[in-house]
Motif scaffolding. Structure first.
Motif, PDB file in Angstrom:
ATOM      1  N   GLY A  49      -6.894   1.944   6.862  1.00 28.53           N
ATOM      2  CA  GLY A  49      -7.376   0.833   7.313  1.00 28.53           C
ATOM      3  C   GLY A  49      -8.855   0.536   7.021  1.00 28.53           C
ATOM      4  O   GLY A  49      -9.508  -0.169   7.528  1.00 28.53           O
ATOM      5  N   GLN A  50      -9.561   1.660   6.255  1.00 26.47           N
ATOM      6  CA  GLN A  50     -10.574   1.741   5.610  1.00 26.47           C
ATOM      7  C   GLN A  50     -10.931   0.945   4.298  1.00 26.47           C
ATOM      8  O   GLN A  50     -11.311   1.606   3.226  1.00 26.47           O
ATOM      9  N   ASN A  51     -10.668  -0.203   4.332  1.00 24.67           N
ATOM     10  CA  ASN A  51     -10.681  -1.232   3.323  1.00 24.67           C
ATOM     11  C   ASN A  51     -11.927  -1.023   2.510  1.00 24.67           C
ATOM     12  O   ASN A  51     -11.919  -1.228   1.238  1.00 24.67           O
ATOM     13  N   ASP A  52     -12.986  -1.076   3.286  1.00 24.20           N
ATOM     14  CA  ASP A  52     -14.525  -1.156   2.707  1.00 24.20           C
ATOM     15  C   ASP A  52     -14.802   0.196   1.874  1.00 24.20           C
ATOM     16  O   ASP A  52     -15.730   0.224   0.933  1.00 24.20           O
ATOM     17  N   LYS A  53     -13.862   1.218   2.048  1.00 23.12           N
ATOM     18  CA  LYS A  53     -14.247   2.598   1.300  1.00 23.12           C
ATOM     19  C   LYS A  53     -13.162   2.820   0.236  1.00 23.12           C
ATOM     20  O   LYS A  53     -13.041   3.632  -0.720  1.00 23.12           O
ATOM     21  N   GLN A  54     -12.284   1.743   0.054  1.00 19.28           N
ATOM     22  CA  GLN A  54     -11.080   1.720  -0.956  1.00 19.28           C
ATOM     23  C   GLN A  54     -11.772   1.461  -2.337  1.00 19.28           C
ATOM     24  O   GLN A  54     -12.274   0.320  -2.732  1.00 19.28           O
ATOM     25  N   GLN A  55     -11.735   2.494  -3.353  1.00 23.64           N
ATOM     26  CA  GLN A  55     -11.989   2.352  -4.738  1.00 23.64           C
ATOM     27  C   GLN A  55     -10.878   1.562  -5.376  1.00 23.64           C
ATOM     28  O   GLN A  55      -9.699   1.545  -4.916  1.00 23.64           O
ATOM     29  N   LYS A  56     -11.232   0.670  -6.380  1.00 29.19           N
ATOM     30  CA  LYS A  56      -9.924  -0.041  -7.069  1.00 29.19           C
ATOM     31  C   LYS A  56     -10.027  -0.004  -8.677  1.00 29.19           C
ATOM     32  O   LYS A  56     -11.411   0.621  -9.177  1.00 29.19           O
ATOM     33  N   HIS A  57      -9.110  -0.043  -9.199  1.00 23.89           N
ATOM     34  CA  HIS A  57      -8.872   0.163 -10.585  1.00 23.89           C
ATOM     35  C   HIS A  57      -9.456  -0.989 -11.251  1.00 23.89           C
ATOM     36  O   HIS A  57      -9.597  -2.057 -10.893  1.00 23.89           O
ATOM     37  N   ASP A  58     -10.031  -0.676 -12.538  1.00 26.06           N
ATOM     38  CA  ASP A  58     -10.525  -1.830 -13.524  1.00 26.06           C
ATOM     39  C   ASP A  58      -9.362  -2.671 -13.758  1.00 26.06           C
ATOM     40  O   ASP A  58      -9.336  -3.661 -14.028  1.00 26.06           O
ATOM     41  N   TYR A  59      -8.429  -1.825 -14.093  1.00 25.53           N
ATOM     42  CA  TYR A  59      -7.208  -2.527 -14.586  1.00 25.53           C
ATOM     43  C   TYR A  59      -6.184  -1.228 -14.600  1.00 25.53           C
ATOM     44  O   TYR A  59      -6.384  -0.128 -14.537  1.00 25.53           O
ATOM     45  N   LEU A  60      -4.720  -1.866 -14.529  1.00 29.26           N
ATOM     46  CA  LEU A  60      -3.644  -0.614 -14.936  1.00 29.26           C
ATOM     47  C   LEU A  60      -3.019  -0.805 -16.305  1.00 29.26           C
ATOM     48  O   LEU A  60      -2.804  -1.995 -16.737  1.00 29.26           O
ATOM     49  N   TYR A  61      -2.462   0.129 -16.785  1.00 24.69           N
ATOM     50  CA  TYR A  61      -1.838   0.095 -18.244  1.00 24.69           C
ATOM     51  C   TYR A  61      -0.671   0.735 -18.354  1.00 24.69           C
ATOM     52  O   TYR A  61      -0.320   1.699 -17.501  1.00 24.69           O
ATOM     53  N   TRP A  62       0.388   0.109 -19.090  1.00 23.94           N
ATOM     54  CA  TRP A  62       1.717   0.515 -19.176  1.00 23.94           C
ATOM     55  C   TRP A  62       2.175   0.669 -20.719  1.00 23.94           C
ATOM     56  O   TRP A  62       1.640  -0.398 -21.403  1.00 23.94           O
TER      57      TRP A  62
END
Length: 479
Positions: free
Chosen positions: A389-402
């Motif tokens: 529940g620590q959304n402020d600390k969650q890093q995010k992907h620039d994008y996902l690739y397949w």
């Protein structure tokens, strides 16, 4: 006076010694508490289960009360993606934290340039090897599928202390196999015949071995990769499991046995297989509760790729929900699968996240849970902050690739926030806004040329070359 000073020095030395001793003891106690606090991790992987095949994602025909209970008391991920749209590369991505543009295994065994299967190798660092560094006992029960050559890819050479199941793909196609591996030893299953479906159904043996592993190892931190083979073709289950779905007035979908020794009635069999798996997952949770380790165990449930069974031209179960496509597609139906995480008193019950994540995020998540950092260069980002529940600390992907190269391939895809691009060989890139068009019905590349160009650049620059998996049109090599 000198004697008094000397006496004081002795006293001070003794006092410092006592403090130092107590400090060391405290440090040892803290370390012991940290080891104890490391959660057990159970990753449950269904095989070819669609996004819409579970109740918490809208399924109204197949009963999945225990998986739904995990969702009700845990966290649902609405934007979680698999490693690939077929099993082998998806599992390689899960184990190594590298997406299919960088992973060693990028296709199923026979879809290589040479026709020779490619396994993960000695240089690959798996999540099991990482967790071993942190003091975990590691086990896999079920389908491994990354050791076709029975060499370096074997689970026991990839960080797993215990293995029971299928090293290779083809034997895992049958639920009454003649043999199974326990660690590196092949064990004959007396009386089993995959053609006549006599003997012991392997699902029950897989469940039994998972139960034994937990019983044996629950007093110290453990990682169990429970890799079920259901509900992958072939469709077959004990008759007693089908009773709850008989006499419901369902239309009959007659299955024709061939390589897969299907039971005759597809709808009833498929539903019964999913519900049998669900029941055994419920029993596993009860086992953890009885052993008093449920509160210190993270359970993750998902599927390796989209569904294969439900006929897209005449859908009965709506296995892909609102998504387009199914297994072997890079549209949402092939790679967007159900995902729930359950950890009592740590994950908020009944919570939902829209955080965009994928299979390659599991390794760094497991590492963070264990208090270590990944030892290899990976593509994943830990989603532990989201779980807590620590959304402020969650890093995010620039994008996902397949990328994927069977049948209609090569195909590549990228997701960036609400944008999704799909590129078929020699064809213009397709662009979708998933916030407005989750079913990918309206290609809007011509309306947003700059965004299409941006995502196409990601597609063109997100992979390393692999001699066995070039992005050129392939035909299946004959054995």
């Amino acid at each position: 006076m000198k004697q008094l000073k000397a006496f004081n020095i002795v006293l001070l030395t003794l006092a410092l010694g006592i403090v130092s001793c107590k400090t060391k003891q405290a440090d040892k106690q803290q370390q012991a508490q940290e080891v104890t606090a490391k959660p057990n991790i159970i990753f449950i992987l269904a095989d070819d289960l669609g996004y819409g095949d579970v109740g918490f994602n809208g399924q109204d025909k197949i009963k999945t009360p225990n998986i739904d209970k995990l969702a009700a008391n845990g966290m649902i991920f609405t934007n979680h993606y698999t490693g690939s749209s077929v099993c082998g590369p998806s599992r390689a991505v899960l184990m190594t934290g590298k997406h299919t543009g960088h992973s060693t295994v990028r296709g199923n065994p026979r879809w290589t340039a040479s026709g020779t299967p490619v396994d993960i190798n000695a240089e690959d660092v798996t999540v099991a090897e990482e967790l071993k560094r942190a003091g975990y006992t590691t086990g896999i029960v079920g389908k491994w599928g990354l050791a076709e050559n029975l060499a370096d890819g074997l689970p026991n050479k990839q960080g797993f202390d215990y293995f029971y199941g299928f090293n290779q793909h083809s034997p895992a196609h049958h639920y009454y196999p003649e043999s199974i591996f326990e660690n590196e030893k092949r064990i004959t299953l007396d009386g089993n015949n995959p053609q006549t479906k006599d003997g012991q159904h392997i699902h029950y043996l897989i469940t039994e071995k998972a139960t034994e592993f937990i019983d044996k190892n629950h007093k110290e931190p453990f990682f169990l990769y429970l890799s079920y083979t259901m509900p992958h073709f072939e469709l077959t289950i004990l008759e007693k499991e089908k009773e709850q779905y008989k006499n419901l007035g369902w239309p009959k979908r007659k299955m024709k046995p061939g390589h897969y020794r299907h039971d005759e009635d597809g709808h009833i069999t498929y539903a019964a297989m999913v519900s049998t798996m669900d029941r055994d997952i419920g029993n596993l949770v009860k086992q953890l509760e009885n052993l008093d380790v449920a509160d210190n165990t993270l359970i993750v449930f998902t599927s390796d790729n989209g569904h294969e069974y439900d006929d897209l031209k005449n859908e009965f179960f709506n296995s892909n929900g609102d998504f387009k496509g199914h297994k072997r597609d890079l549209y949402e139906g092939g790679i967007h699968t159900p995902f729930v995480a359950y950890w009592p008193n740590q994950i908020k019950a009944g919570s939902t996240t829209h955080h965009i994540s994928a299979f390659w995020d599991f390794l760094p998540t497991a590492c963070e849970l264990a208090g270590i950092k990944p030892s290899d260069k990976i593509d994943g980002i830990s989603y532990l902050p989201t779980l807590l529940g620590q959304n402020d600390k969650q890093q995010k992907h620039d994008y996902l690739y397949w990328e994927f190269n069977e049948r209609e391939g090569p195909i590549q895809a990228v997701r960036q926030n609400n944008w999704k691009a799909v590129k078929f060989d020699q064809k213009p890139v397709e662009l979708y806004d998933l916030n407005q068009d989750i079913s990918e019905q309206n290609n809007i590349a011509d309306k947003h040329p700059e965004k299409a160009k941006e995502l196409l650049s990601f597609i063109n620059n997100s992979r390393t070359e692999h001699p066995e998996f070039p992005l050129v049109k392939k035909t299946l090599k004959k054995k």
